[in-house]
Design an enzyme around this catalytic site. Sequence first.
Site, PDB file in Angstrom:
ATOM      1  N   HIS A  14     -98.588 -53.656  -6.952  1.00 60.85           N
ATOM      2  CA  HIS A  14     -97.775 -53.627  -8.177  1.00 60.85           C
ATOM      3  C   HIS A  14     -97.245 -52.220  -8.414  1.00 60.85           C
ATOM      4  CE1 HIS A  14    -100.913 -56.839  -9.158  1.00 60.85           C
ATOM      5  NE2 HIS A  14     -99.776 -57.507  -8.999  1.00 60.85           N
ATOM      6  N   LYS A  55    -105.220 -59.371  -5.475  1.00 56.70           N
ATOM      7  CA  LYS A  55    -106.472 -59.433  -6.227  1.00 56.70           C
ATOM      8  C   LYS A  55    -107.185 -60.732  -5.933  1.00 56.70           C
ATOM      9  CE  LYS A  55    -107.658 -56.095  -8.943  1.00 56.70           C
ATOM     10  NZ  LYS A  55    -108.985 -55.546  -8.987  1.00 56.70           N
ATOM     11  N   LYS A  61    -100.751 -59.932   2.734  1.00 58.21           N
ATOM     12  CA  LYS A  61    -100.336 -59.325   1.480  1.00 58.21           C
ATOM     13  C   LYS A  61    -101.582 -58.931   0.674  1.00 58.21           C
ATOM     14  CE  LYS A  61     -97.734 -60.477  -2.697  1.00 58.21           C
ATOM     15  NZ  LYS A  61     -98.018 -61.452  -3.739  1.00 58.21           N
ATOM     16  N   CYS A  86    -101.319 -73.203  -0.824  1.00 59.45           N
ATOM     17  CA  CYS A  86    -100.115 -72.382  -0.929  1.00 59.45           C
ATOM     18  C   CYS A  86    -100.174 -71.302   0.159  1.00 59.45           C
ATOM     19  CB  CYS A  86    -100.080 -71.728  -2.319  1.00 59.45           C
ATOM     20  SG  CYS A  86     -98.969 -70.322  -2.428  1.00 59.45           S
ATOM     21  N   HIS A 116    -102.914 -53.613  -9.008  1.00 59.61           N
ATOM     22  CA  HIS A 116    -103.374 -52.979  -7.766  1.00 59.61           C
ATOM     23  C   HIS A 116    -102.203 -52.187  -7.197  1.00 59.61           C
ATOM     24  CE1 HIS A 116    -101.176 -55.983  -5.439  1.00 59.61           C
ATOM     25  NE2 HIS A 116    -101.899 -56.979  -5.943  1.00 59.61           N
ATOM     26  N   CYS A 156     -98.523 -68.969  -8.028  1.00 61.86           N
ATOM     27  CA  CYS A 156     -97.084 -68.645  -7.982  1.00 61.86           C
ATOM     28  C   CYS A 156     -96.367 -69.119  -9.240  1.00 61.86           C
ATOM     29  CB  CYS A 156     -96.398 -69.319  -6.794  1.00 61.86           C
ATOM     30  SG  CYS A 156     -96.903 -68.751  -5.181  1.00 61.86           S
ATOM     31  N   HIS A 207    -100.968 -67.823  -1.648  1.00 66.54           N
ATOM     32  CA  HIS A 207    -102.264 -67.614  -2.296  1.00 66.54           C
ATOM     33  C   HIS A 207    -103.465 -68.185  -1.537  1.00 66.54           C
ATOM     34  CE1 HIS A 207     -99.569 -66.688  -5.671  1.00 66.54           C
ATOM     35  NE2 HIS A 207    -100.536 -65.896  -6.034  1.00 66.54           N
ATOM     36  N   CYS A 265     -98.271 -74.684  -7.547  1.00 63.57           N
ATOM     37  CA  CYS A 265     -99.219 -73.581  -7.288  1.00 63.57           C
ATOM     38  C   CYS A 265     -99.292 -72.743  -8.561  1.00 63.57           C
ATOM     39  CB  CYS A 265     -98.776 -72.712  -6.111  1.00 63.57           C
ATOM     40  SG  CYS A 265     -99.771 -71.194  -6.004  1.00 63.57           S
TER      41      CYS A 265
HETATM   42  N1  MSP Z   1     -94.556 -62.384 -13.196  1.00 60.43           N
HETATM   43  C1  MSP Z   1     -93.896 -62.504 -11.941  1.00 60.43           C
HETATM   44  C2  MSP Z   1     -92.569 -61.782 -11.951  1.00 60.43           C
HETATM   45  C3  MSP Z   1     -91.604 -62.210 -12.995  1.00 60.43           C
HETATM   46  S1  MSP Z   1     -90.136 -61.266 -12.966  1.00 60.43           S
HETATM   47  C4  MSP Z   1     -89.118 -62.060 -13.970  1.00 60.43           C
HETATM   48  C5  MSP Z   1     -94.767 -61.948 -10.836  1.00 60.43           C
HETATM   49  N2  MSP Z   1     -95.714 -61.090 -11.221  1.00 60.43           N
HETATM   50  S2  MSP Z   1     -96.790 -60.426 -10.252  1.00 60.43           S
HETATM   51  O1  MSP Z   1     -97.593 -59.612 -11.135  1.00 60.43           O
HETATM   52  O2  MSP Z   1     -97.462 -61.428  -9.502  1.00 60.43           O
HETATM   53  O3  MSP Z   1     -96.033 -59.565  -9.214  1.00 60.43           O
HETATM   54  C6  MSP Z   1     -95.182 -58.551  -9.597  1.00 60.43           C
HETATM   55  C7  MSP Z   1     -94.644 -57.788  -8.418  1.00 60.43           C
HETATM   56  O4  MSP Z   1     -95.693 -57.176  -7.670  1.00 60.43           O
HETATM   57  C8  MSP Z   1     -93.856 -58.646  -7.436  1.00 60.43           C
HETATM   58  O5  MSP Z   1     -92.658 -57.969  -7.106  1.00 60.43           O
HETATM   59  C9  MSP Z   1     -94.737 -58.700  -6.236  1.00 60.43           C
HETATM   60  O6  MSP Z   1     -94.012 -58.854  -5.064  1.00 60.43           O
HETATM   61  C10 MSP Z   1     -95.397 -57.339  -6.311  1.00 60.43           C
HETATM   62  N3  MSP Z   1     -96.569 -57.307  -5.486  1.00 60.43           N
HETATM   63  C11 MSP Z   1     -97.732 -58.010  -5.653  1.00 60.43           C
HETATM   64  N4  MSP Z   1     -98.518 -57.775  -4.564  1.00 60.43           N
HETATM   65  C12 MSP Z   1     -97.891 -56.931  -3.721  1.00 60.43           C
HETATM   66  C13 MSP Z   1     -98.199 -56.338  -2.497  1.00 60.43           C
HETATM   67  N5  MSP Z   1     -99.336 -56.555  -1.880  1.00 60.43           N
HETATM   68  N6  MSP Z   1     -97.278 -55.504  -1.955  1.00 60.43           N
HETATM   69  C14 MSP Z   1     -96.091 -55.201  -2.569  1.00 60.43           C
HETATM   70  N7  MSP Z   1     -95.770 -55.762  -3.708  1.00 60.43           N
HETATM   71  C15 MSP Z   1     -96.647 -56.647  -4.290  1.00 60.43           C
HETATM   72  O7  MSP Z   1     -94.570 -62.272  -9.690  1.00 60.43           O
END
Ligand code: MSP
Length: 521
Positions: free
Chosen positions: A24, A308, A305, A155, A21, A133, A158, A130
Site C-alpha cells: 500500500h 496481509k 503478491k 479467487c 503494508h 476483492c 486471494h 470474492c
Molecule cells: N479499496 C480498493 C480500492 C478502491 S479505489 C476506488 C482496494 N483497496 S486495497 O487496500 O486492497 O488496495 C489498495 C492498493 O494497494 C491497490 O492499488 C493495490 O494494488 C495496492 N496493493 C496491495 N497490495 C500490493 C502489493 N503487494 N504490491 C503493490 N501494491 C499493492 O483495492
Amino acid sequence: MSDGSSFYITTPIFYVNDVPHIGHAYTEVAADVIARWHRQAGDDTWFLTGTDEHGQKILRTATANGVTPQQWADKLVAEAWEPLLETIDISNDDFIRTTQERHEKNVQRFLQKLYDDGHIYTGDYEGYYCVGCEEYKQLTDLVDGTGEYAGQLVCAIHSKPVELLKERNYFFRMSAFGQRLLDLYESRPDFVQPDSVRNEIIQFVKHGLTDLSISRQTFDWGIKVPWDESHVIYVWFDALLNYITAVGYGEDDEQFARRWPATHIVGKDIARFHAVIWPAMLMAAGLDVPTQVYGHGWLLVGGEKMSKSKLTGIAPEQITDTFGSDAFRYYFLRAITFGQDGSFSWEDLSARYQAELANGFGNLASRVVAMVNRYFDGRIPEAAELTDSDQRIRDTEQQATARADAAIERLAVHEAIAAVWQLVDELNGYITEQEPWALAKQPENAARLATVLHTAVHGVGTLAILLAPVLPKATAKLWSALGREDAVDAQPIRSAHEWEAVGRVTALEALFPRIEVEAAS
Ligand code: MSP
C-alpha cells in the site's frame, strides 16, 4: 512547462479492514513523488488519497472484532491509515473517507441521475463473489484451491473460496458502453498504461461487457440506494466516485471544473475497475473520463503478491524505523521499474542505502560542503573560466533536469531517478578527477580550486532541487546547508539547473548515517 496547468492525481482509497503494508505504501509513495514534482514545477496540483470503508469485508472484520463497522473504520483510520502518511512523508492535499457526508450524499446524487436517465434496471443475479476483492468473479477468474481449500474454487488473487450469491439487484447498463470504451483506448493510447495493462483491458472489453450489479440487499453497511432504501450501493461503485466527490462533484462546480479529470495511480489488480467500470460510469453521467489510469506492478514475496491475508505483509515502519522515510521512498521507486512487479529484499535495501544514498549522494554533499568550509571559510567561490570538464557537469545538470521531467511526464519514476543519478555519479567522478584537496595545496591554482568547488556546489544544489520530490527530508537539510533560507521544494524543478550558487554554506551532518547491519536484518 510550468504553465500552472491543473494536475490532479489520486491513489486508490484503501480498505480499512486491516493495517497498511509496504504494498500500500508503495502506491502512496509513487503518487506522492509525481504530485510533488508537479507542485514544484508550478502546476496547479491536487493530490488525493483516502479510505474505502463500506462493504462486506469491513463489516465482517468489524463484527469479528465486536464493534460496529463505523467504530472499526474510525479506529483504523486514526491508528493506522492517517499515521501511514506521516511514516512515509506523504504530501496529500486531501484525505477522503467514504463514510463522510460530502461523499455519501453525492454518490446518491450520481446514482439518482443514472437512474433518472435510464441507465439502471432491476434484475436477478447469481454468481461467485470474492469478499476479498469485493467482486463477482467469472469462472475464468477462479482456480482450484490447495491445502485446506482443496476441492473448492478459490479467487486467484486471494487464494480463498468464493461464495455463491443469488440476489435481486439493481444493474448498471455497462454493456452499452463497450464500443465507446474501445474507441477511447484506441484514440487515447495513453489512457491506460503501461502497455501490458492496456492490452489486457482491451482484450477484456473486446470479449464483451456484461451489465454490472450495483446494489446489495443482504447486508446494510453501505450507502443506501436513494429510491429504494432496502438496498445499499455496491462498494466499488461507491468507492470509485470518491475521485469526484472529493473535488466538489454535485456541490462546488468551480472546484470540480478546476480539478477534474485526474490521473489515477492504481495497482494492476484493480486496473479493470478504473479503466472499464469507472469511465463507463462517467460516460453515463455525461462527465469527462480520467486523464489516465496507470496500473503499477506488485511487490512480491516468494513470487506472490505481498498481502496481509497471506501473512506476507511487512509494515512500513519496519523499514522506516531503521532507514528513515527518504530511504523508503527512494528504494521502492528506484529498485523497481514502475509498471512492473518487483521483489523486496532487506539485503538489496541495505546495499542500495549504503552504496547509493550514503556513499553516492550523502557523502558527495558532505564532502563538497566541507571543502567550501575548509578552503573558502564557507563562502561559495565564484567560478573563473570553465574547462571542458566543468562544462560537462553543467551540461549533465541540464540533461538530468530535462530527462527527469520527460520521464515523470510518462510516469516512468524509476527513469527520472536514474537520470538524476547520472549527475550524482558524474559529480563523484569529477571530484575524484579534479582533486580539489591537491589544488588547495598549490597557491597558483587558487582560481582553479574556486571553479571546481563552484561547479561542485552548483551540481549538488541542482541535485537537491531535482531530488526534493523523492528525498524531501535530506534535500531540505542540504538546501539549508547551501546557505538557503527558502524551501528547496519551492525551487522551480523544470529549470533546476539554472539556480544560482552564491552566499555561504553552513555545516552539513551526514544525510544518510551509517546503519548497523544487525539492525537492518
Ligand atoms: N479499496 C480498493 C480500492 C478502491 S479505489 C476506488 C482496494 N483497496 S486495497 O487496500 O486492497 O488496495 C489498495 C492498493 O494497494 C491497490 O492499488 C493495490 O494494488 C495496492 N496493493 C496491495 N497490495 C500490493 C502489493 N503487494 N504490491 C503493490 N501494491 C499493492 O483495492
